[in-house]
Design a protein around this motif. Structure first.
Motif, PDB file in Angstrom:
ATOM      1  N   HIS A   1       0.846  -1.194   0.000  1.00  0.00           N
ATOM      2  CA  HIS A   1       0.000   0.000   0.000  1.00  0.00           C
ATOM      3  C   HIS A   1       0.881   1.243   0.000  1.00  0.00           C
ATOM      4  CE1 HIS A   1      -2.850   3.055   1.439  1.00  0.00           C
ATOM      5  NE2 HIS A   1      -3.790   2.271   0.931  1.00  0.00           N
ATOM      6  N   ALA A   2       0.416   2.284  -0.670  1.00  0.00           N
ATOM      7  CA  ALA A   2       1.227   3.495  -0.835  1.00  0.00           C
ATOM      8  C   ALA A   2       1.672   4.092   0.490  1.00  0.00           C
ATOM      9  CB  ALA A   2       0.454   4.529  -1.648  1.00  0.00           C
TER      10      ALA A   2
ATOM     11  N   ASP B   1       6.244   3.501   1.555  1.00  0.00           N
ATOM     12  CA  ASP B   1       7.008   4.717   1.829  1.00  0.00           C
ATOM     13  C   ASP B   1       8.469   4.570   1.454  1.00  0.00           C
ATOM     14  OD1 ASP B   1       7.856   2.940   3.792  1.00  0.00           O
ATOM     15  OD2 ASP B   1       7.926   4.448   5.378  1.00  0.00           O
ATOM     16  N   LEU B   2       8.857   3.363   0.995  1.00  0.00           N
ATOM     17  CA  LEU B   2      10.271   3.094   0.791  1.00  0.00           C
ATOM     18  C   LEU B   2      10.796   3.588  -0.546  1.00  0.00           C
ATOM     19  CD1 LEU B   2      12.822   1.786   1.985  1.00  0.00           C
ATOM     20  CD2 LEU B   2      12.086  -0.387   0.944  1.00  0.00           C
ATOM     21  N   ALA B   3      10.042   3.381  -1.631  1.00  0.00           N
ATOM     22  CA  ALA B   3      10.607   3.671  -2.951  1.00  0.00           C
ATOM     23  C   ALA B   3       9.547   4.124  -3.940  1.00  0.00           C
ATOM     24  CB  ALA B   3      11.319   2.441  -3.496  1.00  0.00           C
ATOM     25  N   GLN B   4       9.898   5.124  -4.716  1.00  0.00           N
ATOM     26  CA  GLN B   4       9.136   5.538  -5.889  1.00  0.00           C
ATOM     27  C   GLN B   4       9.991   5.272  -7.114  1.00  0.00           C
ATOM     28  OE1 GLN B   4       6.657   9.180  -6.070  1.00  0.00           O
ATOM     29  NE2 GLN B   4       8.078   9.876  -7.665  1.00  0.00           N
ATOM     30  N   PHE B   5       9.382   4.636  -8.114  1.00  0.00           N
ATOM     31  CA  PHE B   5      10.080   4.317  -9.358  1.00  0.00           C
ATOM     32  C   PHE B   5       9.474   5.140 -10.481  1.00  0.00           C
ATOM     33  CE2 PHE B   5      10.669   0.681  -6.641  1.00  0.00           C
ATOM     34  CZ  PHE B   5      11.989   0.293  -6.870  1.00  0.00           C
ATOM     35  N   ASP B   6      10.304   5.972 -11.102  1.00  0.00           N
ATOM     36  CA  ASP B   6       9.893   6.775 -12.246  1.00  0.00           C
ATOM     37  C   ASP B   6      10.559   6.183 -13.478  1.00  0.00           C
ATOM     38  OD1 ASP B   6       8.318   9.107 -11.053  1.00  0.00           O
ATOM     39  OD2 ASP B   6      10.141   9.116  -9.831  1.00  0.00           O
ATOM     40  N   ILE B   7       9.797   5.410 -14.235  1.00  0.00           N
ATOM     41  CA  ILE B   7      10.344   4.671 -15.377  1.00  0.00           C
ATOM     42  C   ILE B   7      10.339   5.592 -16.589  1.00  0.00           C
ATOM     43  CG2 ILE B   7      10.044   2.658 -16.844  1.00  0.00           C
ATOM     44  CD1 ILE B   7       8.240   2.518 -13.616  1.00  0.00           C
ATOM     45  N   LEU B   8      11.513   5.817 -17.166  1.00  0.00           N
ATOM     46  CA  LEU B   8      11.655   6.786 -18.249  1.00  0.00           C
ATOM     47  C   LEU B   8      11.698   6.120 -19.625  1.00  0.00           C
ATOM     48  CD1 LEU B   8      14.288   9.380 -16.958  1.00  0.00           C
ATOM     49  CD2 LEU B   8      11.803   9.293 -16.581  1.00  0.00           C
ATOM     50  N   ASP B   9      11.416   6.936 -20.633  1.00  0.00           N
ATOM     51  CA  ASP B   9      11.587   6.585 -22.038  1.00  0.00           C
ATOM     52  C   ASP B   9      12.534   7.621 -22.628  1.00  0.00           C
ATOM     53  OD1 ASP B   9      11.447   6.278 -24.786  1.00  0.00           O
ATOM     54  OD2 ASP B   9       9.267   6.486 -24.911  1.00  0.00           O
ATOM     55  N   THR B  10      13.785   7.232 -22.862  1.00  0.00           N
ATOM     56  CA  THR B  10      14.773   8.181 -23.397  1.00  0.00           C
ATOM     57  C   THR B  10      14.999   7.998 -24.895  1.00  0.00           C
ATOM     58  OG1 THR B  10      16.666   6.746 -22.908  1.00  0.00           O
ATOM     59  CG2 THR B  10      15.946   8.251 -21.165  1.00  0.00           C
ATOM     60  N   ARG B  11      14.090   7.338 -25.597  1.00  0.00           N
ATOM     61  CA  ARG B  11      14.203   7.137 -27.046  1.00  0.00           C
ATOM     62  C   ARG B  11      13.189   7.944 -27.837  1.00  0.00           C
ATOM     63  NH1 ARG B  11      18.872   6.071 -29.199  1.00  0.00           N
ATOM     64  NH2 ARG B  11      19.820   4.830 -27.579  1.00  0.00           N
TER      65      ARG B  11
ATOM     66  N   GLY C   1       6.735  14.862 -10.191  1.00  0.00           N
ATOM     67  CA  GLY C   1       6.569  13.647  -9.401  1.00  0.00           C
ATOM     68  C   GLY C   1       7.517  13.592  -8.226  1.00  0.00           C
ATOM     69  N   TRP C   2       8.697  14.136  -8.379  1.00  0.00           N
ATOM     70  CA  TRP C   2       9.628  14.192  -7.255  1.00  0.00           C
ATOM     71  C   TRP C   2       9.142  15.149  -6.176  1.00  0.00           C
ATOM     72  CZ3 TRP C   2      14.708  14.450 -10.567  1.00  0.00           C
ATOM     73  CH2 TRP C   2      15.119  13.143 -10.874  1.00  0.00           C
ATOM     74  N   LYS C   3       8.533  16.231  -6.586  1.00  0.00           N
ATOM     75  CA  LYS C   3       8.033  17.194  -5.599  1.00  0.00           C
ATOM     76  C   LYS C   3       6.979  16.562  -4.692  1.00  0.00           C
ATOM     77  CE  LYS C   3       8.788  21.152  -8.685  1.00  0.00           C
ATOM     78  NZ  LYS C   3       8.121  22.183  -9.524  1.00  0.00           N
ATOM     79  N   ASP C   4       6.221  15.628  -5.242  1.00  0.00           N
ATOM     80  CA  ASP C   4       5.131  15.000  -4.485  1.00  0.00           C
ATOM     81  C   ASP C   4       5.515  13.626  -3.941  1.00  0.00           C
ATOM     82  OD1 ASP C   4       3.546  17.182  -5.197  1.00  0.00           O
ATOM     83  OD2 ASP C   4       2.805  16.189  -7.009  1.00  0.00           O
ATOM     84  N   SER C   5       6.770  13.233  -4.058  1.00  0.00           N
ATOM     85  CA  SER C   5       7.153  11.857  -3.775  1.00  0.00           C
ATOM     86  C   SER C   5       7.033  11.488  -2.297  1.00  0.00           C
ATOM     87  CB  SER C   5       8.580  11.590  -4.260  1.00  0.00           C
ATOM     88  OG  SER C   5       9.057  10.356  -3.786  1.00  0.00           O
ATOM     89  N   GLY C   6       7.883  12.001  -1.461  1.00  0.00           N
ATOM     90  CA  GLY C   6       7.901  11.625  -0.064  1.00  0.00           C
ATOM     91  C   GLY C   6       8.506  10.271   0.214  1.00  0.00           C
ATOM     92  N   ALA C   7       8.936   9.544  -0.826  1.00  0.00           N
ATOM     93  CA  ALA C   7       9.554   8.233  -0.635  1.00  0.00           C
ATOM     94  C   ALA C   7      10.985   8.397  -0.132  1.00  0.00           C
ATOM     95  CB  ALA C   7       9.549   7.442  -1.938  1.00  0.00           C
ATOM     96  N   ILE C   8      11.476   7.404   0.578  1.00  0.00           N
ATOM     97  CA  ILE C   8      12.863   7.445   1.050  1.00  0.00           C
ATOM     98  C   ILE C   8      13.819   7.368  -0.128  1.00  0.00           C
ATOM     99  CG2 ILE C   8      14.593   6.239   2.437  1.00  0.00           C
ATOM    100  CD1 ILE C   8      12.265   5.287   4.229  1.00  0.00           C
ATOM    101  N   TRP C   9      13.551   6.465  -1.070  1.00  0.00           N
ATOM    102  CA  TRP C   9      14.398   6.286  -2.250  1.00  0.00           C
ATOM    103  C   TRP C   9      13.609   6.658  -3.492  1.00  0.00           C
ATOM    104  CZ3 TRP C   9      19.454   5.301  -1.565  1.00  0.00           C
ATOM    105  CH2 TRP C   9      19.842   4.772  -0.329  1.00  0.00           C
ATOM    106  N   ASN C  10      14.205   7.496  -4.333  1.00  0.00           N
ATOM    107  CA  ASN C  10      13.635   7.818  -5.641  1.00  0.00           C
ATOM    108  C   ASN C  10      14.513   7.167  -6.706  1.00  0.00           C
ATOM    109  OD1 ASN C  10      11.266   9.907  -5.467  1.00  0.00           O
ATOM    110  ND2 ASN C  10      12.727  10.458  -3.864  1.00  0.00           N
ATOM    111  N   VAL C  11      13.956   6.161  -7.353  1.00  0.00           N
ATOM    112  CA  VAL C  11      14.700   5.327  -8.293  1.00  0.00           C
ATOM    113  C   VAL C  11      14.215   5.615  -9.710  1.00  0.00           C
ATOM    114  CG1 VAL C  11      15.407   2.980  -8.863  1.00  0.00           C
ATOM    115  CG2 VAL C  11      14.863   3.574  -6.489  1.00  0.00           C
ATOM    116  N   VAL C  12      15.152   5.781 -10.634  1.00  0.00           N
ATOM    117  CA  VAL C  12      14.818   6.117 -12.013  1.00  0.00           C
ATOM    118  C   VAL C  12      15.341   5.012 -12.936  1.00  0.00           C
ATOM    119  CG1 VAL C  12      15.002   7.838 -13.845  1.00  0.00           C
ATOM    120  CG2 VAL C  12      14.968   8.572 -11.441  1.00  0.00           C
ATOM    121  N   PRO C  13      14.519   4.040 -13.281  1.00  0.00           N
ATOM    122  CA  PRO C  13      14.910   3.045 -14.286  1.00  0.00           C
ATOM    123  C   PRO C  13      14.855   3.681 -15.678  1.00  0.00           C
ATOM    124  CG  PRO C  13      13.172   2.213 -12.825  1.00  0.00           C
ATOM    125  CD  PRO C  13      13.231   3.699 -12.670  1.00  0.00           C
ATOM    126  N   GLN C  14      15.962   3.630 -16.407  1.00  0.00           N
ATOM    127  CA  GLN C  14      16.035   4.256 -17.722  1.00  0.00           C
ATOM    128  C   GLN C  14      17.106   3.542 -18.546  1.00  0.00           C
ATOM    129  OE1 GLN C  14      18.626   7.161 -18.659  1.00  0.00           O
ATOM    130  NE2 GLN C  14      19.845   5.806 -17.385  1.00  0.00           N
TER     131      GLN C  14
END
Length: 537
Positions: A155-156, A319-329, A367-380
């Motif tokens: 749960h979030a 509360d541990l991690a937010q994942f922001d999955i990117l498209d760099t293509r 999304g980072w401004k509203d995150s509040g997660a301990i870890w902000n992870v960016v899979p890209q």
């Protein structure tokens, strides 16, 4: 292959592309479920399927607290166009259970495998409990699929004490066996993040390239570059018949994003690698994007609209991690100076250049401004840290990586700082090696503040066996003091997140040109929460 032969091959591929039927082109650009007329077309009685239709296995993905995406594709003859099924609908039943024996059913239902989607099935199974494992399977007629295991996200608002994940990328079938996936299937992880190059568009010969098959031959239609929708669908079938890849998908939910080879090497936005008309490339891109969605455990919002597909998205694990999955293509500016390794200059350093496009960049920073997660992870996809090729003033940088878009990178790092992101972890693929970088506020000053960590997952098979120290190891390590680890073997990355630290284990296999290699941990690093910077374990 000589330049003349390559040019001739491109001409043949282009002619084949331009003469593909209008129906295939329409399929590439169709976006919705089949219209009422198509949906009322013939339905195949699943009881008449005489061979196992689940040859491509099962998969799950994009876990949410109350739901998970379940996937399969019916293909009794996976190396044939259409998978050996007629152009008819097939009804498929699915079950989700609390136990592997399916004695305690949590959810069940029916789904339609449409021929318009190459008989793929995407089930968004909801009404589930957060943060727990489930088992799932499909049934078509008398045929039962393999059993898959998946997990919902916590749960979030849940306090999460530990999250284990893996990252993988770059699995060229023709370069060797997917042995890393067999080991990954046995890992105890909550999810696998695939960072791109799930398949390669290049030809695969009858012997499977460096797999060197002696007991079978692959059909001749694999021995050409993928261009049409049918080409891409068949290539996914080839990859997904690999037993090691099927085992990993069945063991863990996947969170996927693409890089270039799912479409074409080093394309940038609407600009192809080769000199072809833009409209021709966009039709190819539409076909590639459609086949990607069909063959991955992706939800409905990711279904493509013609040559466009919104792949960037956000997942939260308590509360541990937010994942922001990117498209760099899909949204990037064309590579500066003609691509490749070049001396940086005004073209590459133009502030207007973008890796993500303006909309995706705003989405990430907001999304980072509203995150509040301990870890902000960016899979890209491509290397984020600066990476000089040689020490001294005469260095070059990769124009395909973030080094070719330094203003875009600076906006991302400045945005992380402005949002108060203390624990930034970038997960990367693409380069067929394992890297560990400290991300610096000023890459020109090794003593500047460390603002995050980049962990680069090596390839599953691309580049063949590799070496612990590639030929450029000495140059890269001396030229980049923020590079803490560099290894050229194949494998995957295992990451463990806790409220206090993130641990990275670089898992490598000894060979991929022969099957069954062992796995070992080449190195391990830890970065502490609130104290960026990698230290070896």
């Amino acid at each position: 292959m000589t330049a003349e032969l390559r040019a001739a091959a491109r001409h043949v591929d282009r002619r084949r592309f331009l003469t593909v039927t209008g129906a295939a082109a329409a399929l590439a650009f169709a976006v919705n479920l089949p219209a009422a007329g198509a949906a009322s077309a013939a339905e195949l009685d699943a009881r008449k399927i005489t061979e196992d239709p689940f040859t491509l296995g099962v998969a799950s993905g994009d876990p949410l607290p109350g739901s998970v995406l379940l996937w399969t594709r019916l293909a009794p003859s996976p190396y044939e166009p259409g998978g050996g099924l007629p152009r008819a609908r097939v009804q498929v039943r699915w079950e989700l259970a609390h136990d592997e024996a399916f004695t305690r059913i949590a959810r069940r239902g029916h789904a339609t495998a449409h021929p318009e989607f190459d008989h793929t099935v995407h089930v968004e199974a909801g009404g589930l409990a957060p943060g727990r494992p489930y088992y799932y399977r499909f049934r078509a007629g008398a045929w039962l699929s393999p059993v898959g295991r998946t997990r919902t996200a916590p749960h979030a608002a849940a306090r999460v004490g530990e999250l284990r994940l893996a990252a993988a990328s770059c699995q060229a079938y023709h370069d060797g066996y997917f042995t890393a996936y067999r080991h990954l299937a046995e890992e105890d992880v909550h999810a696998v993040f695939h960072l791109g190059d799930y398949l390669y568009e290049y030809a695969v010969d009858a012997a499977g390239g460096h797999r060197r098959y002696t007991d079978r031959q692959l059909p001749a239609h694999f021995n050409r570059e993928t261009v049409t929708l049918e080409d891409y669908r068949l290539r996914y079938a080839l990859y997904k018949t690999d037993g090691d890849l099927k085992a990993a998908h069945a063991a863990h939910p996947f969170v996927v994003t693409w890089d270039d080879h799912e479409t074409e090497n080093n394309y940038a936005g609407g600009t192809p690698e080769n000199d072809v008309p833009p409209e021709e490339f966009l039709l190819r891109r539409a076909a590639a994007y459609r086949a990607y969605w069909e063959n991955q455990p992706l939800r409905t919002p990711q279904r493509p609209t013609g040559a466009d597909m919104r792949l960037y998205r956000r997942l939260r694990f308590g509360d541990l991690a937010q994942f922001d999955i990117l498209d760099t293509r899909q949204y990037r500016s064309d590579q500066a100076y003609g691509d490749g390794w070049q001396t940086p200059g005004p073209e590459s350093e133009d502030p207007a250049r973008t890796m993500t496009g303006a909309e995706q960049e705003r989405w990430l920073l907001d999304g980072w401004k509203d995150s509040g997660a301990i870890w902000n992870v960016v899979p890209q996809q491509v290397t984020f840290a600066r990476r000089r090729n040689v020490p001294g003033p005469d260095f070059k940088l990769s124009m395909d990586a973030w080094d070719g878009y330094p203003a875009s990178r600076k906006r991302i790092l400045d945005g992380a700082q402005a949002a108060g992101v203390e624990n930034l972890v970038v997960l990367t693929g693409d380069v067929h090696v394992g890297y560990a970088f400290d991300l610096k506020a000023d890459f020109d000053d090794p003593a500047s503040r460390t603002v995050g960590t980049e962990l680069v997952a090596t390839s599953v098979s691309s580049g063949r066996d590799g070496a612990d120290k590639p030929a450029n190891w000495d140059n890269l390590t001396r030229a980049n003091p923020h590079l803490r680890f560099y290894n050229g073997r194949r494998g995957y990355l295992r990451v463990t997140l806790t409220p206090g630290h993130a641990r990275a284990d670089f898992r490598t296999v000894s060979a991929v040109t022969t099957p069954g290699a062992s796995v070992t941990t080449a190195a391990s690093f830890v970065t502490e929460s609130g104290n960026p910077g990698l230290r070896p374990v």
